[in-house]
Design an enzyme around this catalytic site. Structure first.
Site, mmCIF file in Angstrom:
data_model
loop_
_atom_site.group_PDB
_atom_site.id
_atom_site.type_symbol
_atom_site.label_atom_id
_atom_site.label_comp_id
_atom_site.label_asym_id
_atom_site.label_seq_id
_atom_site.Cartn_x
_atom_site.Cartn_y
_atom_site.Cartn_z
ATOM 1 N N HIS A 374 2.905 0.140 2.069
ATOM 2 C CA HIS A 374 1.458 0.341 2.174
ATOM 3 C C HIS A 374 1.049 1.657 2.827
ATOM 4 C CE1 HIS A 374 0.244 -3.872 1.171
ATOM 5 N NE2 HIS A 374 1.454 -4.128 1.637
ATOM 6 N N LYS A 565 -14.533 0.438 7.841
ATOM 7 C CA LYS A 565 -13.072 0.394 7.748
ATOM 8 C C LYS A 565 -12.547 0.677 9.148
ATOM 9 C CE LYS A 565 -13.252 3.766 4.569
ATOM 10 N NZ LYS A 565 -12.333 3.609 3.450
ATOM 11 N N ARG A 566 -11.236 0.489 9.368
ATOM 12 C CA ARG A 566 -10.690 0.865 10.666
ATOM 13 C C ARG A 566 -11.010 2.334 10.964
ATOM 14 N NH1 ARG A 566 -7.429 -3.044 13.437
ATOM 15 N NH2 ARG A 566 -7.072 -1.349 14.895
ATOM 16 N N LYS A 571 -9.021 8.734 7.890
ATOM 17 C CA LYS A 571 -10.134 8.176 7.113
ATOM 18 C C LYS A 571 -11.415 9.013 7.283
ATOM 19 C CE LYS A 571 -8.282 3.443 7.592
ATOM 20 N NZ LYS A 571 -8.053 2.913 6.227
ATOM 21 N N THR A 673 -9.134 -0.902 -0.292
ATOM 22 C CA THR A 673 -9.606 -2.074 -1.023
ATOM 23 C C THR A 673 -11.113 -2.226 -0.799
ATOM 24 O OG1 THR A 673 -8.826 -3.365 0.863
ATOM 25 C CG2 THR A 673 -7.487 -3.423 -1.129
ATOM 26 N N LYS A 677 -14.528 -3.284 -3.232
ATOM 27 C CA LYS A 677 -15.583 -4.254 -2.896
ATOM 28 C C LYS A 677 -16.972 -3.618 -3.029
ATOM 29 C CE LYS A 677 -12.207 -6.209 0.210
ATOM 30 N NZ LYS A 677 -11.674 -6.149 1.583
HETATM 31 C C1 OX2 Z 1 -3.279 -0.487 4.437
HETATM 32 C C2 OX2 Z 1 -3.467 0.883 3.824
HETATM 33 O O1 OX2 Z 1 -3.821 1.806 4.820
HETATM 34 C C3 OX2 Z 1 -4.570 0.816 2.762
HETATM 35 O O2 OX2 Z 1 -4.685 2.041 2.090
HETATM 36 C C4 OX2 Z 1 -4.253 -0.280 1.750
HETATM 37 O O3 OX2 Z 1 -5.330 -0.469 0.869
HETATM 38 C C5 OX2 Z 1 -3.957 -1.583 2.449
HETATM 39 O O4 OX2 Z 1 -2.931 -1.414 3.404
HETATM 40 C C6 OX2 Z 1 -3.533 -2.675 1.483
HETATM 41 O O5 OX2 Z 1 -2.511 -2.224 0.654
HETATM 42 N N1 OX2 Z 1 -1.227 -1.011 7.341
HETATM 43 N N2 OX2 Z 1 -2.370 -1.140 6.689
HETATM 44 C C7 OX2 Z 1 -2.240 -0.542 5.503
HETATM 45 O O6 OX2 Z 1 -1.034 -0.026 5.421
HETATM 46 C C8 OX2 Z 1 -0.413 -0.340 6.604
HETATM 47 C C9 OX2 Z 1 0.959 0.012 6.949
#
Ligand code: OX2
Length: 839
Positions: A374, A565-566, A571, A673, A677
């Site tokens: 991820h 978002k975080r 970001k 994601t 949404k």
């Molecule tokens: C997140 C990613 O930062 C994000 O881009 C992605 O959409 C999401 O995972 C689901 O795939 N921790 N959080 C993420 O990656 C990690 C490691």
């Protein structure tokens, strides 16, 4: 009462069961029954929470039959199941979602109304289980929903954290973290299964021995053993009988009380191990994209992995005589490297406990696992200091060495005399201090490795996993993320759901491609006006919420420009702020400037130890304080930071957005994601060519997407020439004005130190290239403003965004996992009503 009377008169007429009946009157009675017998209250003294609990049990009653039938079916000999291993499941509140998936929303709404209550208020009473940080945990939750909706036999395995992600308060504009006591009033959705507890070893040493057949074996003599107790939550699919299980493990001491120590007069020592063991699953680590790990975190990972694998093996052996076919009946997916120790643990269980030879055990292991990556951020790649790993999991480390030796032997043959390949592929990082690299273990132990968006999967092959790709190209694949339309549209945006359904029926809810049919209405002026009307109403709701929560009055007719978002530098929430200040300066200089009024809405948590992220929150709130109270602006700009962004708040915010900010530095956001949404709910996107933005733009059409910024190769190019951010400051007057205004303390009551770390970081380092992308972002925002002025054009673009979002359903993602990675088939669940005879 009619049916009751009828049944007295005619014994062939049956009345509805209070636990399963779906009649409005039956539901009403069932809620009162649960209120009395479970909450121990009658209506006159019941709180709203009591009613919520009573309703939750009423709904749970109605899905238990499906759940038990599904569990029974999944146990069968010929049924292959998916086990989704994840340290995080950010499921969000259950009640509303279950009403939708059970398709009883209307009846229940009516029944609750007849009891003089309001369903929405009860739904809002639920404390959400915050068992995740952000995208990764939420993805796991969307996937569980889709697995059930597609009738795939599946189980989610994770940790039942006593405290989930912290609650965020904002004090003086700063983030303050509060413990998330989500369990304090009880959790009606889970059932503990202490009879299925398992034991987990930690510490100690290993010992070689020869078994009765003269075979050489190893056993692990642990220093201490922790008990894992499963807590099960049903995950019902949409309008199907499949209800899969989310099984979360809680840790406990094996013996909660040490009598020996107690008898020696050591009263505190007598509960020592209880306290120690229970600490293990106390709290979720609040880092999204985690940095250097702590020992307790490794304990958590091994704990839930060990429990889950033992659980799978136990259930496998109920119907099968050996584990030879384990890989044919289980597909295990590793959600990032957090559960990657499972590769070594399955080997341990097969070799040490079930006495398999190494090679066949390895075949089973490799066939069973798939690994999803991820992140490309190098600092987020998990590695454990060898010393910690060896002390905590001595047997696992030996197994990892064995895996590594055999693997490197194969590498040596494929790439003779290539020391640098060997050291980059090795599970053990020997550069400085020694580490166990979890991504390497996951890659070696899995038959499929996937990224979460096309761009991300390509970059994995080119960058961090390049050497693995060279070694086994056939393992690499992509599955672009998706989101569930049930929670992220039907539940969160009933108005738009209704409008769409009026036009094209309701098949789109589990066949999202059908939204395509909306395209035929884009030229229909009355449809566009209904579309705007819906957005307007949803924005009014959010405006009320904003006023109630943070006391800021916003104009529902203004452009709602949202970034939730975080909080993370990559970001680039602070790039958004640079745009806000730019507009502010322009309006101050030219009060007659013709731009649509905007409301900037932010939400997101910062990791408690992340200095820059916390300061970015302070920057947003400080800029808001000045702008929101500047009478010159006549309310044309407002800046809102909504505290405690979570699933529940997301459900309020996405439907109300006009503009979705997806502005990460190209190449840094694996997928995203939230971007999906927003677009699904009719917001237009301003974004970089990063993560899934690329594919969203491809689907909705370049003309319906506001693109800006450097591409991934351009980012690399700029960096390779020695990026000099200061150059942008020197040459761009407007940018200079913005940064100088922050520097001089204008937004911090004259305090020049407060926000200077952010400015300095941008001027002298700017690792995420905000200054390089600034002008392009500002230009693109001007296009946004122009487009918004033409409301008819905006509505067309919005409708087309929604119509073309079919690809981004998590149903599509899960179907791809099933076909290309897991090789599993749907199994439809026969509903067998419970009665005393067939129980
Ligand atoms: C997140 C990613 O930062 C994000 O881009 C992605 O959409 C999401 O995972 C689901 O795939 N921790 N959080 C993420 O990656 C990690 C490691």
């Amino acid at each position: 009462h009619l049916s009751l009377m009828a049944s007295i008169l005619n014994p062939n007429v049956t009345i509805e069961d209070d636990r399963t009946g779906l009649d409005i009157e039956t539901i009403r009675r069932a809620v009162l029954d649960n209120l009395f017998y479970i909450q121990g209250k009658f209506p006159a003294i019941a709180t709203k929470h009591d009613f919520y609990m009573a309703l939750a049990y009423t709904v749970r009653d109605r899905l238990l039959q499906r759940w038990l039938n599904s569990v029974q079916t999944n146990l069968k000999k010929d049924v292959k199941s998916v086990a989704y291993l994840s340290a995080e499941f950010l499921v969000g509140p259950h009640l509303g979602n279950n009403l939708i998936n059970l398709d009883i929303y209307q009846q229940v709404e009516q029944a609750i109304k007849e009891s003089g209550l309001n369903l929405q208020e009860l739904i809002d009473t639920e404390e959400e289980p915050g068992l995740g940080n952000g995208g990764l945990g939420r993805l796991a939750a969307c996937y569980l929903d889709s697995l059930s909706s597609l009738e795939i036999p599946a189980i989610g395995y994770g940790i039942r954290y006593e405290f989930g992600i912290f609650d965020q308060h904002i004090q003086d504009g700063w983030q303050v973290e509060i413990t998330d006591k989500w369990l304090q009033y009880g959790n009606p959705w889970e059932i503990a299964r202490p009879e299925s507890s398992v034991m987990v070893n930690f510490g100690g040493r290993t010992e070689a021995y020869t078994d009765d057949h003269g075979a050489f074996r190893v056993r692990w003599i642990p220093e201490y053993v922790v008990k894992g107790i499963p807590y099960d939550t049903p995950i019902l699919g949409y309008k199907v009988n499949t209800a899969n299980t989310l099984r979360l493990w809680r840790s406990e001491a094996c013996e909660s009380f040490n009598f020996e120590r107690f008898n020696q007069g050591d009263y505190y020592g007598a509960v020592d191990s209880k306290v120690h063991s229970e600490n293990l699953c106390k709290v979720l680590y609040p880092n999204d994209e985690p940095i250097q790990g702590k020992e307790l975190r490794l304990q958590q990972q091994y704990f839930f992995v060990c429990c889950s694998l033992q659980d799978m093996i136990r259930t496998h052996l109920i119907e099968n005589s050996s584990l030879d076919n384990f890989d044919q009946l289980w597909a295990i997916q590793l959600n990032d490297t957090h559960p990657a120790v499972a590769v070594a643990e399955l080997m341990r269980l097969l070799v040490d406990v079930h006495h398999y030879e190494w090679e066949p055990a390895w075949q089973i292991t490799e066939n069973t696992f798939g690994y999803t990556n991820h992140t490309l951020l190098p600092e987020a790649l998990e590695k454990w200091p060898l010393s910690i790993f060896g002390r905590l999991l001595p047997r696992l480390l030996e197994i990892i060495y064995e895996i590594n030796n055999r693997f490197l032997e194969r590498v040596r043959i494929k790439f003779p005399d290539n020391g640098s390949k060997m050291s980059s592929l090795s599970i053990i990082d020997e550069s400085d201090d020694k580490y166990v690299r979890m991504a390497n273990l996951a890659c070696i132990g899995s038959h499929r490795i996937n990224g979460v968006a096309q761009l991300h999967s390509e970059l994995l092959k080119e960058t961090i996993l390049h050497d693995f790709y060279a070694l086994f190209p056939e393992k690499f694949t992509n599955v672009t993320n998706g989101v569930t339309p049930r929670r992220w549209m039907v539940l969160s945006n009933p108005r738009l759901t209704e409008l769409i359904t009026q036009k094209i029926g309701n098949r789109w809810i589990n066949h999202l491609d059908e939204l395509k049919q909306l395209e035929q209405f884009v030229d229909d002026a009355s449809f566009r006006s209904q579309w705007r009307q819906v957005k307007q109403e949803v924005k009014q709701d959010l405006a009320k919420y904003i006023e109630k929560k943070v006391g800021i009055v916003v104009n529902p007719a203004s452009l709602f420009d949202v970034q939730v978002k975080r909080i993370h530098e990559y970001k680039r929430q602070h790039l958004n702020v640079l745009h806000i200040i730019t507009l502010y300066n322009r309006l101050k200089h030219n009060p007659n400037l013709d731009i649509p009024p905007r409301t900037f809405i932010f939400g997101g948590k910062a990791a408690p130890g992340y200095f820059m992220a916390k300061r970015i929150i302070k920057l947003i709130t400080s800029v808001g304080d000045v702008i929101n109270n500047d009478p010159d602006l006549k309310d044309r700009l407002k800046v809102v930071f909504l505290p405690d962004y979570n699933v529940t708040l997301g459900q309020r915010v996405y439907p109300a957005a006009d503009l979705s900010e997806q502005i990460s530095t190209a190449g840094k956001e694996a997928s995203g994601t939230g971007n999906m949404k927003f677009s699904l709910n009719g917001a237009l996107t301003i974004g970089t060519l990063d993560g899934a933005n690329v594919e969203i733009r491809e689907e909705v059409g370049a003309e319906n997407f506001f693109l800006f910024g450097l591409t991934t190769p351009q980012v690399a190019e700029v960096k390779s020439h020695g990026y000099y951010p200061r150059g942008h400051y020197d040459s761009n007057e407007e940018l200079r004005g913005v940064l100088d205004l922050i520097s001089c303390g204008f937004f911090s009551r004259g305090n020049r130190e407060l926000l200077q770390p952010i400015v300095d970081n941008l001027l002298y380092d700017d690792p995420y290239l905000l200054l390089a992308d600034y002008q392009s972002y500002i230009n693109s925002q001007e296009e946004v403003s122009e487009a918004y002025k033409d409301q008819e054009r905006w509505s067309r673009m919005s409708i087309l965004n929604v119509a073309r979002m079919g690809k981004f359903s998590s149903d599509r993602s899960i179907q791809e996992y099933c076909d290309n990675i897991w090789k599993v088939q749907p199994v439809s669940i026969k509903l067998q009503a419970y009665n005393q005879e067939n129980a």
